[in-house]
Scaffold this motif. Structure first.
Motif, PDB file in Angstrom:
ATOM      1  N   SER A 170      57.225  22.214  12.655  1.00 16.90           N
ATOM      2  CA  SER A 170      57.592  23.230  13.645  1.00 16.90           C
ATOM      3  C   SER A 170      56.690  23.149  14.879  1.00 16.90           C
ATOM      4  N   LEU A 171      55.402  22.969  14.694  1.00 16.14           N
ATOM      5  CA  LEU A 171      54.514  22.940  15.874  1.00 16.14           C
ATOM      6  C   LEU A 171      54.781  21.724  16.749  1.00 16.14           C
ATOM      7  N   ILE A 172      54.881  20.553  16.139  1.00 15.60           N
ATOM      8  CA  ILE A 172      55.032  19.336  16.967  1.00 15.60           C
ATOM      9  C   ILE A 172      56.428  19.270  17.578  1.00 15.60           C
ATOM     10  N   ASP A 173      57.433  19.726  16.837  1.00 20.44           N
ATOM     11  CA  ASP A 173      58.789  19.762  17.424  1.00 20.44           C
ATOM     12  C   ASP A 173      58.794  20.658  18.660  1.00 20.44           C
ATOM     13  N   ALA A 174      58.199  21.829  18.545  1.00 19.96           N
ATOM     14  CA  ALA A 174      58.213  22.776  19.675  1.00 19.96           C
ATOM     15  C   ALA A 174      57.421  22.225  20.850  1.00 19.96           C
ATOM     16  N   LYS A 175      56.286  21.613  20.562  1.00 26.19           N
ATOM     17  CA  LYS A 175      55.464  21.064  21.657  1.00 26.19           C
ATOM     18  C   LYS A 175      56.206  19.914  22.345  1.00 26.19           C
ATOM     19  N   SER A 176      56.863  19.081  21.533  1.00 27.63           N
ATOM     20  CA  SER A 176      57.573  17.931  22.099  1.00 27.63           C
ATOM     21  C   SER A 176      58.685  18.415  23.030  1.00 27.63           C
ATOM     22  N   GLU A 177      59.370  19.457  22.621  1.00 31.68           N
ATOM     23  CA  GLU A 177      60.440  20.004  23.454  1.00 31.68           C
ATOM     24  C   GLU A 177      59.856  20.556  24.758  1.00 31.68           C
ATOM     25  N   ALA A 178      58.764  21.273  24.627  1.00 32.31           N
ATOM     26  CA  ALA A 178      58.122  21.842  25.822  1.00 32.31           C
ATOM     27  C   ALA A 178      57.638  20.740  26.766  1.00 32.31           C
ATOM     28  N   GLU A 179      57.323  19.568  26.210  1.00 35.28           N
ATOM     29  CA  GLU A 179      56.891  18.435  27.044  1.00 35.28           C
ATOM     30  C   GLU A 179      58.088  17.725  27.676  1.00 35.28           C
ATOM     31  N   GLY A 180      59.302  18.203  27.372  1.00 40.12           N
ATOM     32  CA  GLY A 180      60.511  17.619  27.961  1.00 40.12           C
ATOM     33  C   GLY A 180      60.972  16.353  27.280  1.00 40.12           C
ATOM     34  N   ARG A 181      60.566  16.138  26.042  1.00 34.30           N
ATOM     35  CA  ARG A 181      60.977  14.927  25.323  1.00 34.30           C
ATOM     36  C   ARG A 181      62.333  15.140  24.646  1.00 34.30           C
ATOM     37  N   ASN A 182      63.045  14.016  24.458  1.00 39.03           N
ATOM     38  CA  ASN A 182      64.315  14.089  23.737  1.00 39.03           C
ATOM     39  C   ASN A 182      64.105  14.150  22.236  1.00 39.03           C
ATOM     40  N   GLU A 183      63.000  13.576  21.801  1.00 41.90           N
ATOM     41  CA  GLU A 183      62.731  13.564  20.357  1.00 41.90           C
ATOM     42  C   GLU A 183      61.350  14.094  20.105  1.00 41.90           C
ATOM     43  N   SER A 184      61.161  14.568  18.891  1.00 38.55           N
ATOM     44  CA  SER A 184      59.843  15.038  18.501  1.00 38.55           C
ATOM     45  C   SER A 184      58.871  13.866  18.439  1.00 38.55           C
ATOM     46  N   ARG A 185      57.628  14.124  18.796  1.00 38.76           N
ATOM     47  CA  ARG A 185      56.610  13.098  18.613  1.00 38.76           C
ATOM     48  C   ARG A 185      56.359  12.809  17.138  1.00 38.76           C
ATOM     49  N   LEU A 186      56.684  13.759  16.284  1.00 43.04           N
ATOM     50  CA  LEU A 186      56.563  13.523  14.835  1.00 43.04           C
ATOM     51  C   LEU A 186      57.893  12.988  14.328  1.00 43.04           C
ATOM     52  N   PRO A 187      57.943  11.715  13.890  1.00 43.86           N
ATOM     53  CA  PRO A 187      59.223  11.160  13.431  1.00 43.86           C
ATOM     54  C   PRO A 187      59.743  11.903  12.199  1.00 43.86           C
ATOM     55  N   SER A 188      61.004  11.639  11.858  1.00 48.47           N
ATOM     56  CA  SER A 188      61.591  12.231  10.645  1.00 48.47           C
ATOM     57  C   SER A 188      62.030  11.111   9.715  1.00 48.47           C
ATOM     58  N   PHE A 189      62.086  11.411   8.433  1.00 44.14           N
ATOM     59  CA  PHE A 189      62.680  10.483   7.466  1.00 44.14           C
ATOM     60  C   PHE A 189      64.153  10.818   7.343  1.00 44.14           C
ATOM     61  N   ASP A 190      65.020   9.806   7.463  1.00 43.60           N
ATOM     62  CA  ASP A 190      66.442  10.101   7.225  1.00 43.60           C
ATOM     63  C   ASP A 190      66.638  10.309   5.724  1.00 43.60           C
ATOM     64  N   ALA A 191      67.883  10.604   5.337  1.00 41.47           N
ATOM     65  CA  ALA A 191      68.128  10.973   3.938  1.00 41.47           C
ATOM     66  C   ALA A 191      67.674   9.868   2.989  1.00 41.47           C
ATOM     67  N   GLU A 192      67.957   8.620   3.376  1.00 43.49           N
ATOM     68  CA  GLU A 192      67.618   7.504   2.506  1.00 43.49           C
ATOM     69  C   GLU A 192      66.093   7.357   2.363  1.00 43.49           C
ATOM     70  N   TRP A 193      65.398   7.419   3.481  1.00 48.93           N
ATOM     71  CA  TRP A 193      63.941   7.283   3.438  1.00 48.93           C
ATOM     72  C   TRP A 193      63.287   8.485   2.737  1.00 48.93           C
ATOM     73  N   THR A 194      63.901   9.644   2.900  1.00 52.45           N
ATOM     74  CA  THR A 194      63.347  10.818   2.213  1.00 52.45           C
ATOM     75  C   THR A 194      63.312  10.558   0.711  1.00 52.45           C
ATOM     76  N   GLN A 195      64.409  10.007   0.228  1.00 50.64           N
ATOM     77  CA  GLN A 195      64.497   9.693  -1.209  1.00 50.64           C
ATOM     78  C   GLN A 195      63.486   8.636  -1.621  1.00 50.64           C
ATOM     79  N   ILE A 196      63.333   7.649  -0.751  1.00 50.01           N
ATOM     80  CA  ILE A 196      62.417   6.552  -1.087  1.00 50.01           C
ATOM     81  C   ILE A 196      60.971   7.046  -1.109  1.00 50.01           C
ATOM     82  N   VAL A 197      60.629   7.854  -0.119  1.00 47.91           N
ATOM     83  CA  VAL A 197      59.233   8.273   0.040  1.00 47.91           C
ATOM     84  C   VAL A 197      58.835   9.341  -0.981  1.00 47.91           C
TER      85      VAL A 197
END
Ligand code: PNW
Length: 501
Positions: free
Chosen positions: A299-326
């Motif tokens: 929540s913190l990094i997503d909000a900060k990234s948005e406030a910085e005008g970025r299209n994506e969060s600086r904190l990457p996400s795991f997609d469904a497949e990677w979530t399962q793997i990790v």
């Protein structure tokens, strides 16, 4: 009179702090394991021996400079170091004489896979070397505990972007396969990575990349994301292909110092401490145990990234497949711990370091804290608190994989401050186990012997054995701390006051 006042203050402090702040005479559970640690680049030398490839540290210690200075204090390098490449038998004898159960050491990836890419070929001489090291340890009755990656990266991978290039995930997995195939019949304890928070977030000296580029952090999170994927693939491969026949365990080790709330009675300060823990420890432990980054980071990094005008969060996400793997890829949690620091909440901290994203501010150390010669606070209470936090949050077996005391230059062999350091820190681990119920399985002293302390070169000595670098034999001599640990190991703690006081 003065004496009386002093005594009353002491008594009062004792009374206020309560029983469990006192030194605890008790032992660890009977299956508790004791060990000592080193890492390849810090002790091996043999930098150009027998077909080994070059690593980032071979290059970095010899070439380049930062702002006109050598990268390493006094321009020192690990070409020879403690020469454990040739003296590993002597080292094992030291470990045996301490009565340690295990030896935590790391493999040089470039010694085994010279370019870092298995497709380019493996180095049989390097594989043979570690076979000798492992066989010798076992013959001495010492359990080998191997770290696959302790910061020395094959140079070609470094030029290719190091941990920022996701191709490295498969290269790491291929290297791990070679390691398990060759050593897994005898080695049952594995760590994938040592302290990703240090090499992903620290400056270029550790990873030969500048993760920050001195802007809000993007690269440290990409580096961490790739580390988590690489760990997960290696763990899954071990779990499905090697564990059925080899039966070992694999974890990761995470450095985590203790964020002491400036005012422990202030809940906002306690929350700041909690955030710091999630940003340092949870960053890796949470995805590996729960499949996602700590919600507070998200929540913190997503909000900060948005406030910085970025299209994506600086904190990457795991997609469904990677979530399962990790998710669910740890057999135990590793912890490297050295000191405490003071934190307060700060919602407007623009720092490009972790504090900025975690909305915290680091305050000066408490006036009552002593410091090591190299400036790290000596705060034994911190190891108990950090262990308790991890145990409360994750309820998972914890292996303490590093803890120790660094000193400038040639300590004499009489190292009373290091002895006291071990005594108080280990006793706080004991309190975490006995009084707080933490499931700590092992304790590891850093380090077996004086070694190359990265950017500080040989000027900072963490060893419980002294290495005489001016003597061509690189003679090792036990310090008082080695003999002290021998007693604690033999007693499995502090059964009574007579042995360790
Ligand atoms: C660890 N900090 O690094 C490493 O794993 C070892 O290789 C190293 O020799 C040892 O600790 C002593 O430094 C750390 O700033 C580096 O909190 C920095 C920190 C912690 C650990």
């Amino acid at each position: 009179m003065l004496k009386f006042v002093f005594l009353s203050v002491l008594l009062l402090a004792g009374g206020v702090k309560g029983q469990d702040d006192e030194f605890l005479y008790d032992v660890f559970p009977p299956d508790f394991q004791w060990g000592v640690a080193t890492s390849a680049y810090q002790i091996e030398g043999g930098a150009f021996a027998d077909g080994k490839g070059l690593s980032n540290w071979d290059y970095w210690s010899h070439n380049g400079s930062y702002e006109g200075h050598c990268n390493v204090r006094d321009c020192q390098n690990g070409d020879v170091g403690g020469d454990s490449y040739h003296k590993f038998r002597e080292d094992a004898a030291l470990i045996k004489s301490m009565g340690a159960d295990f030896y935590r050491f790391s493999l040089s990836w470039a010694r085994i896979v010279p370019t870092g890419r298995v497709a380019d070929g493996v180095n049989q001489a390097g594989i043979d070397h570690y076979n000798e090291v492992i066989d010798n340890l076992i013959a001495e009755g010492i359990t080998p505990f191997i770290t696959l990656y302790h910061w020395d990266l094959p140079l070609p991978l470094t030029w290719d972007g190091s941990w920022l290039n996701e191709d490295i995930i498969e290269h790491f997995k291929d290297y791990a396969r070679i390691v398990f195939e060759n050593y897994g019949d005898r080695v049952k304890l594995w760590l994938s990575f040592n302290e990703p928070h240090v090499f992903c977030f620290a400056d270029w000296t550790y990873a030969y990349l500048n993760p920050f580029n001195w802007t809000q952090p993007v690269k440290p999170y990409i580096c961490s994301h790739n580390i988590l994927k690489a760990h997960a693939l290696a763990w899954r491969m071990y779990d499905s292909e090697f564990r059925p026949t080899q039966g070992g365990k694999m974890g990761i080790t995470l450095n985590c110092d203790w964020p002491e709330p400036l005012d422990p009675a202030n809940s906002a300060h306690v929350e700041a401490s909690d955030r710091s823990m999630h940003f340092h420890y949870g960053l890796y432990a949470n995805p590996l145990l729960r499949g996602e980054y700590p919600p507070i980071m998200r929540s913190l990094i997503d909000a900060k990234s948005e406030a910085e005008g970025r299209n994506e969060s600086r904190l990457p996400s795991f997609d469904a497949e990677w979530t399962q793997i990790v998710n669910g890829t740890l057999d135990f949690l590793g912890l490297n711990h050295y000191f405490a620091y003071k934190v307060v909440p700060d919602d407007n901290n623009e720092s490009i370091w972790v504090e900025g994203d975690a909305n915290i501010h680091i305050e000066p150390d408490d006036e009552s804290w002593n410091h090591t010669a190299v400036g790290w606070p000596i705060t034994p209470f911190g190891i108990r608190k950090v262990v308790k936090w991890i145990a409360d949050e994750y309820n998972y077996p914890i292996y303490i994989t590093e803890n120790g005391y660094g000193h400038w230059e040639n300590d004499t062999f009489n190292d009373p401050i290091r002895v006291e350091f071990y005594k108080q820190y280990i006793n706080n681990v004991l309190r975490a186990v006995r009084l707080d119920g933490a499931d700590v399985k092992s304790y590891t002293a850093w380090s077996l012997l004086d070694n190359y302390e990265w950017a500080s070169g040989y000027s900072v000595r963490f060893g419980v054995h002294h290495v005489n670098y001016t003597d061509p034999n690189l003679t090792r001599t036990p310090k008082a701390s080695a003999m002290y640990l021998k007693v604690v190991f033999a007693d499995n703690g502090f059964p009574n006051a007579t042995r360790t006081d």
